[in-house]
Design a protein around this motif. Structure first.
Motif, PDB file in Angstrom:
ATOM      1  N   SER A  20     -21.211   6.323  63.953  1.00 52.72           N
ATOM      2  CA  SER A  20     -20.610   5.935  62.677  1.00 52.72           C
ATOM      3  C   SER A  20     -19.106   5.721  62.813  1.00 52.72           C
ATOM      4  O   SER A  20     -18.544   4.828  62.189  1.00 52.72           O
ATOM      5  N   PHE A  21     -18.440   6.512  63.671  1.00 55.03           N
ATOM      6  CA  PHE A  21     -17.014   6.336  63.892  1.00 55.03           C
ATOM      7  C   PHE A  21     -16.725   4.983  64.541  1.00 55.03           C
ATOM      8  O   PHE A  21     -15.811   4.261  64.124  1.00 55.03           O
ATOM      9  N   ILE A  22     -17.498   4.621  65.546  1.00 55.97           N
ATOM     10  CA  ILE A  22     -17.276   3.359  66.258  1.00 55.97           C
ATOM     11  C   ILE A  22     -17.525   2.168  65.331  1.00 55.97           C
ATOM     12  O   ILE A  22     -16.756   1.206  65.318  1.00 55.97           O
ATOM     13  N   LEU A  23     -18.575   2.218  64.539  1.00 58.28           N
ATOM     14  CA  LEU A  23     -18.864   1.124  63.620  1.00 58.28           C
ATOM     15  C   LEU A  23     -17.792   1.002  62.533  1.00 58.28           C
ATOM     16  O   LEU A  23     -17.383  -0.103  62.171  1.00 58.28           O
ATOM     17  N   GLY A  24     -17.323   2.118  62.018  1.00 56.65           N
ATOM     18  CA  GLY A  24     -16.238   2.092  61.031  1.00 56.65           C
ATOM     19  C   GLY A  24     -14.944   1.566  61.627  1.00 56.65           C
ATOM     20  O   GLY A  24     -14.205   0.814  60.991  1.00 56.65           O
ATOM     21  N   PHE A  25     -14.676   1.955  62.872  1.00 59.71           N
ATOM     22  CA  PHE A  25     -13.471   1.481  63.555  1.00 59.71           C
ATOM     23  C   PHE A  25     -13.533  -0.025  63.781  1.00 59.71           C
ATOM     24  O   PHE A  25     -12.532  -0.729  63.598  1.00 59.71           O
ATOM     25  N   ALA A  26     -14.700  -0.543  64.146  1.00 59.94           N
ATOM     26  CA  ALA A  26     -14.852  -1.982  64.376  1.00 59.94           C
ATOM     27  C   ALA A  26     -14.622  -2.766  63.085  1.00 59.94           C
ATOM     28  O   ALA A  26     -13.991  -3.826  63.097  1.00 59.94           O
TER      29      ALA A  26
END
Length: 144
Positions: free
Chosen positions: A57-63
């Motif tokens: 979820s962190f990586i997708l939000g960061f993207a």
């Protein structure tokens, strides 16, 4: 009068390359809004045993955030570059143009953490040229 063809050409190329960062940001945001792409990315990340759901979820939000960031950075640098090119045409305001070129170089170069190296370098060279190139002094001959 100094011809400013070099500054104009480098400025236009820098504007186009800076605008590409905005296009990359738009494509990133469009892909983050597509559920099929999101599901595929989640499945890819979940297949890695080292990834936790929080990491995913962190990586997708960061993207998603990075897409908007690239759009803003690309637009700001493109606007600075456009103002610089418009003010240097016909050698109107070379000092203002040099300042705008250098600001565009800083925004795209530092704002993209070095990924905007080429447009930043073009803007920087054009800005330095705008400051350094001066008209040749005209020689006047006095006759007695």
């Amino acid at each position: 009068m100094v011809k400013r063809t070099g500054e104009v050409v480098m400025g236009i190329i820098g504007i186009v390359l800076s605008a590409l960062f905005s296009i990359i940001g738009i494509v990133t945001n469009m892909s983050m809004g597509d559920p099929a792409i999101m599901d595929e990315m989640e499945q890819m990340m979940e297949s890695d045993p080292a990834m936790t759901p929080q990491d995913t979820s962190f990586i997708l939000g960061f993207a998603e955030t990075m897409g908007w960031y690239l759009i803003v950075i690309g637009l700001i640098a493109s606007i600075f570059g456009l103002v610089a090119v418009l003010t240097i045409v016909k050698n109107r305001k070379p000092i203002l143009s040099g300042i705008m070129f250098i600001l565009a170089a800083l925004v795209i170069g530092i704002g993209t953490i070095g990924f905007g190296f080429i447009p930043g370098l073009l803007f920087l060279i054009a800005g330095i040229m705008a400051f350094v190139r001066k008209p040749k002094p005209s020689e006047t001959v006095y006759q007695d």
